[in-house]
Design a protein around this motif. Structure first.
Motif, PDB file in Angstrom:
ATOM      1  N   ALA A   1      -2.639   1.264  -0.399  1.00 30.48           N
ATOM      2  CA  ALA A   1      -2.560   0.181  -1.387  1.00 30.48           C
ATOM      3  C   ALA A   1      -3.376  -1.026  -0.945  1.00 30.48           C
ATOM      4  CB  ALA A   1      -1.107  -0.224  -1.596  1.00 30.48           C
ATOM      5  N   GLU A   2      -3.870  -1.763  -1.933  1.00 28.49           N
ATOM      6  CA  GLU A   2      -4.685  -2.937  -1.661  1.00 28.49           C
ATOM      7  C   GLU A   2      -3.833  -4.197  -1.571  1.00 28.49           C
ATOM      8  OE1 GLU A   2      -7.896  -3.347  -4.383  1.00 28.49           O
ATOM      9  OE2 GLU A   2      -8.435  -1.239  -4.252  1.00 28.49           O
ATOM     10  N   LYS A   3      -4.288  -5.132  -0.753  1.00 30.12           N
ATOM     11  CA  LYS A   3      -3.612  -6.415  -0.601  1.00 30.12           C
ATOM     12  C   LYS A   3      -3.603  -7.140  -1.941  1.00 30.12           C
ATOM     13  CE  LYS A   3      -4.007 -10.753   1.909  1.00 30.12           C
ATOM     14  NZ  LYS A   3      -4.778 -11.483   2.925  1.00 30.12           N
ATOM     15  N   GLY A   4      -2.446  -7.654  -2.322  1.00 29.57           N
ATOM     16  CA  GLY A   4      -2.304  -8.370  -3.584  1.00 29.57           C
ATOM     17  C   GLY A   4      -2.019  -7.477  -4.773  1.00 29.57           C
ATOM     18  N   GLY A   5      -1.967  -6.169  -4.557  1.00 31.29           N
ATOM     19  CA  GLY A   5      -1.738  -5.227  -5.652  1.00 31.29           C
ATOM     20  C   GLY A   5      -0.266  -5.047  -5.971  1.00 31.29           C
ATOM     21  N   ASP A   6      -0.018  -4.716  -7.236  1.00 34.16           N
ATOM     22  CA  ASP A   6       1.333  -4.407  -7.694  1.00 34.16           C
ATOM     23  C   ASP A   6       1.430  -2.912  -7.931  1.00 34.16           C
ATOM     24  OD1 ASP A   6       2.381  -7.036  -7.766  1.00 34.16           O
ATOM     25  OD2 ASP A   6       1.276  -7.410  -9.610  1.00 34.16           O
ATOM     26  N   TYR A   7       2.517  -2.321  -7.474  1.00 34.09           N
ATOM     27  CA  TYR A   7       2.701  -0.873  -7.545  1.00 34.09           C
ATOM     28  C   TYR A   7       4.131  -0.547  -7.928  1.00 34.09           C
ATOM     29  CZ  TYR A   7      -1.688  -1.033  -5.032  1.00 34.09           C
ATOM     30  OH  TYR A   7      -2.978  -1.295  -4.682  1.00 34.09           O
ATOM     31  N   VAL A   8       4.332   0.699  -8.369  1.00 30.59           N
ATOM     32  CA  VAL A   8       5.662   1.205  -8.690  1.00 30.59           C
ATOM     33  C   VAL A   8       5.920   2.420  -7.804  1.00 30.59           C
ATOM     34  CG1 VAL A   8       7.104   2.259 -10.472  1.00 30.59           C
ATOM     35  CG2 VAL A   8       5.553   0.400 -11.067  1.00 30.59           C
ATOM     36  N   VAL A   9       7.066   2.448  -7.146  1.00 31.12           N
ATOM     37  CA  VAL A   9       7.428   3.569  -6.275  1.00 31.12           C
ATOM     38  C   VAL A   9       7.696   4.799  -7.135  1.00 31.12           C
ATOM     39  CG1 VAL A   9       9.116   4.425  -4.609  1.00 31.12           C
ATOM     40  CG2 VAL A   9       8.410   2.030  -4.540  1.00 31.12           C
ATOM     41  N   GLU A  10       7.014   5.892  -6.821  1.00 29.75           N
ATOM     42  CA  GLU A  10       7.194   7.148  -7.548  1.00 29.75           C
ATOM     43  C   GLU A  10       8.037   8.149  -6.768  1.00 29.75           C
ATOM     44  OE1 GLU A  10       6.238   7.902 -10.661  1.00 29.75           O
ATOM     45  OE2 GLU A  10       5.563   5.829 -10.859  1.00 29.75           O
ATOM     46  N   ASN A  11       7.839   8.208  -5.445  1.00 29.37           N
ATOM     47  CA  ASN A  11       8.547   9.203  -4.642  1.00 29.37           C
ATOM     48  C   ASN A  11       8.583   8.739  -3.187  1.00 29.37           C
ATOM     49  OD1 ASN A  11       9.815  11.674  -4.035  1.00 29.37           O
ATOM     50  ND2 ASN A  11       7.873  12.584  -3.452  1.00 29.37           N
TER      51      ASN A  11
ATOM     52  N   VAL B   1       6.804  -2.939  -6.317  1.00 26.24           N
ATOM     53  CA  VAL B   1       6.537  -3.569  -5.028  1.00 26.24           C
ATOM     54  C   VAL B   1       5.181  -4.257  -5.093  1.00 26.24           C
ATOM     55  CG1 VAL B   1       7.907  -1.936  -3.670  1.00 26.24           C
ATOM     56  CG2 VAL B   1       5.507  -1.510  -4.004  1.00 26.24           C
ATOM     57  N   THR B   2       5.038  -5.335  -4.342  1.00 25.07           N
ATOM     58  CA  THR B   2       3.777  -6.055  -4.245  1.00 25.07           C
ATOM     59  C   THR B   2       3.345  -6.059  -2.788  1.00 25.07           C
ATOM     60  OG1 THR B   2       4.404  -7.498  -6.073  1.00 25.07           O
ATOM     61  CG2 THR B   2       2.621  -8.258  -4.667  1.00 25.07           C
ATOM     62  N   VAL B   3       2.090  -5.714  -2.542  1.00 31.42           N
ATOM     63  CA  VAL B   3       1.556  -5.734  -1.187  1.00 31.42           C
ATOM     64  C   VAL B   3       1.093  -7.156  -0.894  1.00 31.42           C
ATOM     65  CG1 VAL B   3      -0.187  -4.825   0.382  1.00 31.42           C
ATOM     66  CG2 VAL B   3       0.861  -3.321  -1.318  1.00 31.42           C
ATOM     67  N   LEU B   4       1.751  -7.812   0.045  1.00 35.44           N
ATOM     68  CA  LEU B   4       1.420  -9.195   0.397  1.00 35.44           C
ATOM     69  C   LEU B   4       0.333  -9.277   1.452  1.00 35.44           C
ATOM     70  CD1 LEU B   4       5.010 -10.702   0.555  1.00 35.44           C
ATOM     71  CD2 LEU B   4       3.380 -10.795  -1.336  1.00 35.44           C
ATOM     72  N   ASN B   5       0.346  -8.346   2.415  1.00 34.40           N
ATOM     73  CA  ASN B   5      -0.629  -8.391   3.491  1.00 34.40           C
ATOM     74  C   ASN B   5      -0.754  -7.025   4.142  1.00 34.40           C
ATOM     75  OD1 ASN B   5      -2.519  -9.476   5.179  1.00 34.40           O
ATOM     76  ND2 ASN B   5      -1.161 -11.013   6.084  1.00 34.40           N
ATOM     77  N   ARG B   6      -1.896  -6.791   4.768  1.00 36.15           N
ATOM     78  CA  ARG B   6      -2.139  -5.561   5.520  1.00 36.15           C
ATOM     79  C   ARG B   6      -2.345  -5.945   6.980  1.00 36.15           C
ATOM     80  NH1 ARG B   6      -3.397  -1.103   2.641  1.00 36.15           N
ATOM     81  NH2 ARG B   6      -4.340  -0.205   4.481  1.00 36.15           N
ATOM     82  N   LYS B   7      -1.727  -5.212   7.869  1.00 34.72           N
ATOM     83  CA  LYS B   7      -1.855  -5.464   9.304  1.00 34.72           C
ATOM     84  C   LYS B   7      -2.303  -4.183   9.992  1.00 34.72           C
ATOM     85  CE  LYS B   7       0.170  -9.591   9.475  1.00 34.72           C
ATOM     86  NZ  LYS B   7      -0.373 -10.777  10.051  1.00 34.72           N
ATOM     87  N   GLY B   8      -3.586  -3.899   9.983  1.00 34.19           N
ATOM     88  CA  GLY B   8      -4.084  -2.699  10.646  1.00 34.19           C
ATOM     89  C   GLY B   8      -3.958  -1.477   9.763  1.00 34.19           C
ATOM     90  N   LYS B   9      -3.911  -0.317  10.387  1.00 38.62           N
ATOM     91  CA  LYS B   9      -3.922   0.954   9.667  1.00 38.62           C
ATOM     92  C   LYS B   9      -2.550   1.295   9.093  1.00 38.62           C
ATOM     93  CE  LYS B   9      -7.652   3.077  12.215  1.00 38.62           C
ATOM     94  NZ  LYS B   9      -8.074   4.268  12.946  1.00 38.62           N
ATOM     95  N   GLY B  10      -2.361   1.033   7.809  1.00 38.14           N
ATOM     96  CA  GLY B  10      -1.144   1.449   7.131  1.00 38.14           C
ATOM     97  C   GLY B  10       0.054   0.549   7.305  1.00 38.14           C
ATOM     98  N   ILE B  11      -0.026  -0.468   8.151  1.00 36.64           N
ATOM     99  CA  ILE B  11       1.090  -1.395   8.330  1.00 36.64           C
ATOM    100  C   ILE B  11       0.996  -2.450   7.238  1.00 36.64           C
ATOM    101  CG2 ILE B  11       2.202  -3.039   9.871  1.00 36.64           C
ATOM    102  CD1 ILE B  11       0.848  -1.485  12.193  1.00 36.64           C
ATOM    103  N   LEU B  12       2.062  -2.576   6.455  1.00 39.45           N
ATOM    104  CA  LEU B  12       2.037  -3.471   5.306  1.00 39.45           C
ATOM    105  C   LEU B  12       3.207  -4.440   5.314  1.00 39.45           C
ATOM    106  CD1 LEU B  12       1.352  -0.936   2.416  1.00 39.45           C
ATOM    107  CD2 LEU B  12      -0.312  -2.332   3.612  1.00 39.45           C
ATOM    108  N   ILE B  13       2.956  -5.601   4.744  1.00 37.63           N
ATOM    109  CA  ILE B  13       4.035  -6.526   4.414  1.00 37.63           C
ATOM    110  C   ILE B  13       4.133  -6.492   2.895  1.00 37.63           C
ATOM    111  CG2 ILE B  13       4.841  -8.910   4.455  1.00 37.63           C
ATOM    112  CD1 ILE B  13       3.245  -9.232   7.067  1.00 37.63           C
TER     113      ILE B  13
END
Length: 76
Positions: free
Chosen positions: A6-16, A38-50
């Motif tokens: 997912a991209e930083k700042g993007g809005d998503y819906v959990v499917e599974n 869910v909204t991705v607020l920040n990315r911290k390296g490979k796959g680590i998300l806030i």
């Protein structure tokens, strides 16, 4: 797509969520269920998300985010 992509700042819906039983139940207890936005607020390296989930910020590691399927959604 996977949440880890997912991209930083993007809005998503959990499917599974495809995690071990205990971890999946813990995320559900925190409010991450199917069709939850869910909204991705920040990315911290490979796959680590806030992320922002139901008004609360969470940090999720790559072992969790790579097992959560999401779909992009429009900001409301």
């Amino acid at each position: 797509m996977k949440l880890c992509d997912a991209e930083k700042g993007g809005d998503y819906v959990v499917e599974n969520i495809d995690l071990p039983f205990e971890m999946q139940r813990r995320l559900e207890a925190l409010g991450m269920t199917d069709k939850t936005p869910v909204t991705v607020l920040n990315r911290k390296g490979k796959g680590i998300l806030i992320i922002k989930l139901r008004g609360t910020r969470f940090a999720l590691g790559c072992n969790i985010t790579k097992n959560i399927e999401v779909e992009p959604c429009e900001r409301q």
